[in-house]
Design a protein around this motif. Structure first.
Motif, short mmCIF file in Angstrom:
data_model
loop_
_atom_site.label_atom_id
_atom_site.label_comp_id
_atom_site.label_asym_id
_atom_site.label_seq_id
_atom_site.Cartn_x
_atom_site.Cartn_y
_atom_site.Cartn_z
N VAL A 115 1.01 -1.40 -14.98
CA VAL A 115 1.98 -1.04 -14.40
C VAL A 115 3.41 0.04 -15.47
O VAL A 115 2.77 0.95 -14.92
CB VAL A 115 3.03 -1.45 -13.61
CG1 VAL A 115 4.43 -0.93 -12.67
CG2 VAL A 115 2.79 -1.95 -12.02
N GLU A 116 3.02 -0.87 -15.76
CA GLU A 116 4.36 -0.23 -17.38
C GLU A 116 3.10 0.84 -17.90
O GLU A 116 3.97 2.63 -18.46
CB GLU A 116 4.12 -0.69 -18.70
CG GLU A 116 5.40 -1.54 -18.07
CD GLU A 116 6.67 -1.49 -17.50
OE1 GLU A 116 7.07 -0.53 -18.42
OE2 GLU A 116 7.20 -2.22 -17.31
N LEU B 266 1.22 -0.40 -9.07
CA LEU B 266 1.51 -1.57 -8.04
C LEU B 266 0.04 -1.94 -7.16
O LEU B 266 -1.24 -2.61 -7.75
CB LEU B 266 2.19 -1.97 -7.90
CG LEU B 266 2.10 -3.98 -7.36
CD1 LEU B 266 1.62 -4.60 -8.97
CD2 LEU B 266 2.30 -4.29 -6.70
N TYR C 185 -1.08 -14.19 -15.69
CA TYR C 185 -0.89 -14.17 -16.82
C TYR C 185 -2.29 -14.18 -18.03
O TYR C 185 -3.67 -14.85 -17.06
CB TYR C 185 -0.36 -14.95 -17.90
CG TYR C 185 1.28 -15.21 -17.40
CD1 TYR C 185 1.94 -14.30 -17.89
CD2 TYR C 185 1.90 -14.65 -15.63
CE1 TYR C 185 3.85 -14.34 -17.80
CE2 TYR C 185 3.03 -15.45 -15.30
CZ TYR C 185 3.98 -14.83 -16.03
OH TYR C 185 5.00 -14.45 -16.31
N ASN D 239 -0.64 -8.45 -24.06
CA ASN D 239 0.89 -9.25 -24.12
C ASN D 239 0.52 -10.49 -23.56
O ASN D 239 0.49 -10.64 -22.30
CB ASN D 239 1.46 -8.32 -23.80
CG ASN D 239 3.00 -8.63 -24.47
OD1 ASN D 239 3.00 -10.27 -24.25
ND2 ASN D 239 4.42 -8.73 -24.21
N ARG E 155 7.04 2.32 -9.33
CA ARG E 155 5.82 0.76 -9.64
C ARG E 155 5.50 1.30 -8.66
O ARG E 155 4.31 0.57 -8.93
CB ARG E 155 7.45 0.65 -9.63
CG ARG E 155 8.16 0.49 -10.65
CD ARG E 155 9.40 -0.91 -11.39
NE ARG E 155 9.61 -0.06 -13.20
CZ ARG E 155 8.64 -0.73 -13.87
NH1 ARG E 155 7.89 -1.25 -13.57
NH2 ARG E 155 8.61 0.00 -14.96
N LEU F 83 3.12 -11.15 -20.48
CA LEU F 83 3.43 -9.98 -18.98
C LEU F 83 2.01 -10.28 -18.29
O LEU F 83 1.15 -10.60 -18.51
CB LEU F 83 3.48 -9.03 -19.53
CG LEU F 83 4.28 -8.39 -20.93
CD1 LEU F 83 4.49 -7.43 -21.37
CD2 LEU F 83 6.07 -8.68 -20.00
N ARG F 84 2.83 -9.94 -17.04
CA ARG F 84 1.78 -10.40 -15.85
C ARG F 84 0.61 -9.38 -16.58
O ARG F 84 1.24 -8.02 -16.48
CB ARG F 84 2.08 -10.47 -14.50
CG ARG F 84 2.80 -12.06 -14.52
CD ARG F 84 3.77 -11.64 -13.05
NE ARG F 84 5.36 -12.31 -13.10
CZ ARG F 84 4.60 -13.86 -12.02
NH1 ARG F 84 4.04 -13.76 -11.89
NH2 ARG F 84 5.69 -14.05 -12.26
N SER G 192 0.07 -7.64 -14.01
CA SER G 192 0.46 -6.04 -12.58
C SER G 192 1.33 -5.32 -13.88
O SER G 192 1.47 -4.55 -13.67
CB SER G 192 0.94 -6.49 -11.65
OG SER G 192 1.57 -7.81 -12.02
N THR G 193 1.77 -6.31 -14.93
CA THR G 193 3.26 -5.60 -15.63
C THR G 193 2.40 -5.06 -16.11
O THR G 193 3.49 -3.65 -16.71
CB THR G 193 4.24 -6.26 -15.75
OG1 THR G 193 4.57 -7.37 -14.77
CG2 THR G 193 5.54 -6.17 -16.35
N GLN G 194 1.58 -5.37 -17.02
CA GLN G 194 1.19 -4.81 -18.20
C GLN G 194 0.63 -2.59 -17.51
O GLN G 194 0.45 -2.38 -18.81
CB GLN G 194 -0.55 -4.80 -19.00
CG GLN G 194 0.45 -6.40 -19.42
CD GLN G 194 -0.03 -7.57 -20.73
OE1 GLN G 194 -0.68 -6.28 -21.91
NE2 GLN G 194 -0.39 -8.56 -20.54
N THR H 298 -1.49 -10.89 -9.91
CA THR H 298 0.04 -11.09 -10.53
C THR H 298 -0.15 -12.18 -11.97
O THR H 298 0.77 -13.09 -11.85
CB THR H 298 0.57 -11.96 -9.35
OG1 THR H 298 0.42 -12.84 -8.89
CG2 THR H 298 1.32 -10.53 -9.02
#
Ligand SMILES: Nc1ncnc2c1ncn2[C@@H]1O[C@H](COP(=O)(O)OP(=O)(O)OP(=O)(O)O)[C@@H](O)[C@H]1O
Ligand SMILES: [Mg+2]
Length: 339
Positions: A114-115, A129, A151, A104, A125, A107-108, A110-112, A149
């Motif tokens: 972590v989700e 991380l 993109y 994506n 969370r 989204l960073r 990390s976010t991808q 962190t």
């Protein structure tokens, strides 16, 4: 019990021009920790067969016309979308060819990661991380603390591919499905990614299905090779057996079309290396059910029976255990006669 047990998988696409017979009775099983390399020319059903296992073919026009696919004893083909969603990315990791479509962009990284971990592994969370940083480190991304962190567009092609692998293995899947994951990479990065996958497989003990056009890649990574043509398995078996005791004329053609680069399989007993040659003729017409062996029109060794009857996939006579071939002709005898 095998990890994955596919019986008679059949997939069709109902289109304006007719019904596409994309996958036609594919049967095989995969053991825990086994790496299967799937090869075959464009349109042979490599992608559709795995996408249908994951509930990822568009329906319509696609439909599963038959078969079952037991993953750890449960039929993937009979599962609801929520059940499949719980398995995808968790018990079965997926890596596709193009990281830009799979990641994506807004989204960073990390976010991808972590989700995925929070959703499938119920991690906190903070723990997720920490794990994301470890994963980037594991796939060989330098300075993972800083990079996590960023993109996707901030990574080079090869590094993006590594990010996708990190996401693919984040939940430590029992099975990783990779569809041409290295095709877009240059040869050096491709070799690094392959080395990484071999290493991860050893460390995590996961099974893999690795789809590729590149027989050289298969020689380097697969325990078992499966050669597909017209949505069917033409030949399948231990990698050494398929490369060095080839029984299908189609496999033979693919091997002869190998470019002679460093990753090509070793020369055979006579010191011969496969030559650079294209397979002549047209791919099969998937709108028709073939009357005989779908490769017969392109097969110089085809017999009368090949024109009339579809050959079943059976143990190759005198071959290694598990070396299977679908052929009415005898490739070994034909080549001996020609020599
Ligand atoms: N959405 C669709 N609608 C109609 N036909 C489709 C669709 N998706 C795939 N097909 C057809 O199914 C057949 C198998 O396609 P598949 O993508 O599995 O081939 P492949 O072996 O992965 O080829 P490639 O090496 O080019 O990726 C092809 O004839 C393809 O045109
Ligand atoms: Mg494909």
């Amino acid at each position: 019990m095998p990890l994955l047990d596919i019986q008679d998988l059949t997939v069709r696409f109902d289109t304006g021009e007719g019904t596409v017979h994309a996958v036609n009775g594919v049967t095989y099983s995969l053991e825990e920790g086994e790496t299967l390399g799937v090869v075959g020319e464009s349109g042979s059903g490599k992608s559709v067969h795995v996408l249908s296992l994951l509930g990822l073919i568009p329906r319509p026009p696609g439909r599963i016309a038959g078969g079952r696919a037991l993953f750890r004893g449960r039929d993937l083909l009979a599962m609801s979308e929520p059940e499949l969603r719980a398995i995808r990315g968790a018990e079965i990791g997926i890596i596709f060819q193009d990281p830009m479509t799979a990641l994506n962009p807004v989204l960073r990284v990390s976010t991808q990661i972590v989700e995925a971990l929070v959703c499938h592994r119920r991690m906190s969370r903070a723990a997720a991380l920490r794990r994301a940083v470890e994963l980037l480190d594991l796939v060989g991304i330098p300075e993972p603390h800083r990079r996590v962190t960023q993109y996707p567009h901030e990574f080079s092609g090869g590094m993006r591919q590594r990010v996708m692998i990190a996401i693919g293995i984040a939940c430590e899947p029992k099975l990783l499905i990779a569809d041409e994951p290295t095709t877009a990479l240059d040869v050096t990065v491709q070799a690094q990614v392959l080395e990484l996958m071999r290493d991860l497989k050893k460390r995590l003990g996961m099974a893999m299905i690795w789809i590729t056009h590149d027989m050289g890649v298969v020689a380097g990574i697969a325990d078992t090779v499966q050669v597909m043509y017209g949505g069917r398995i033409q030949e399948r078996g231990p990698t050494r057996a398929v490369f060095h005791d080839t029984r299908s004329a189609y496999t033979w053609g693919l091997l002869r079309s190998l470019p002679d680069h460093g990753q090509a399989p070793e020369p055979d007993a006579e010191g011969r290396r496969p030559r650079l040659l294209q397979i002549g003729g047209q791919p099969p017409d998937l709108f028709q059910t073939p009357k005989g062996d779908p490769f017969a029109p392109r097969n110089p060794w085809a017999t009368e029976r090949c024109q009339q009857e579809v050959p079943p996939l059976v143990q190759a006579p005198g071959g290694a255990p598990g070396h299977m071939v679908a052929a009415w002709y005898d490739l070994r005898a034909a080549k001996e006669k020609a020599a």
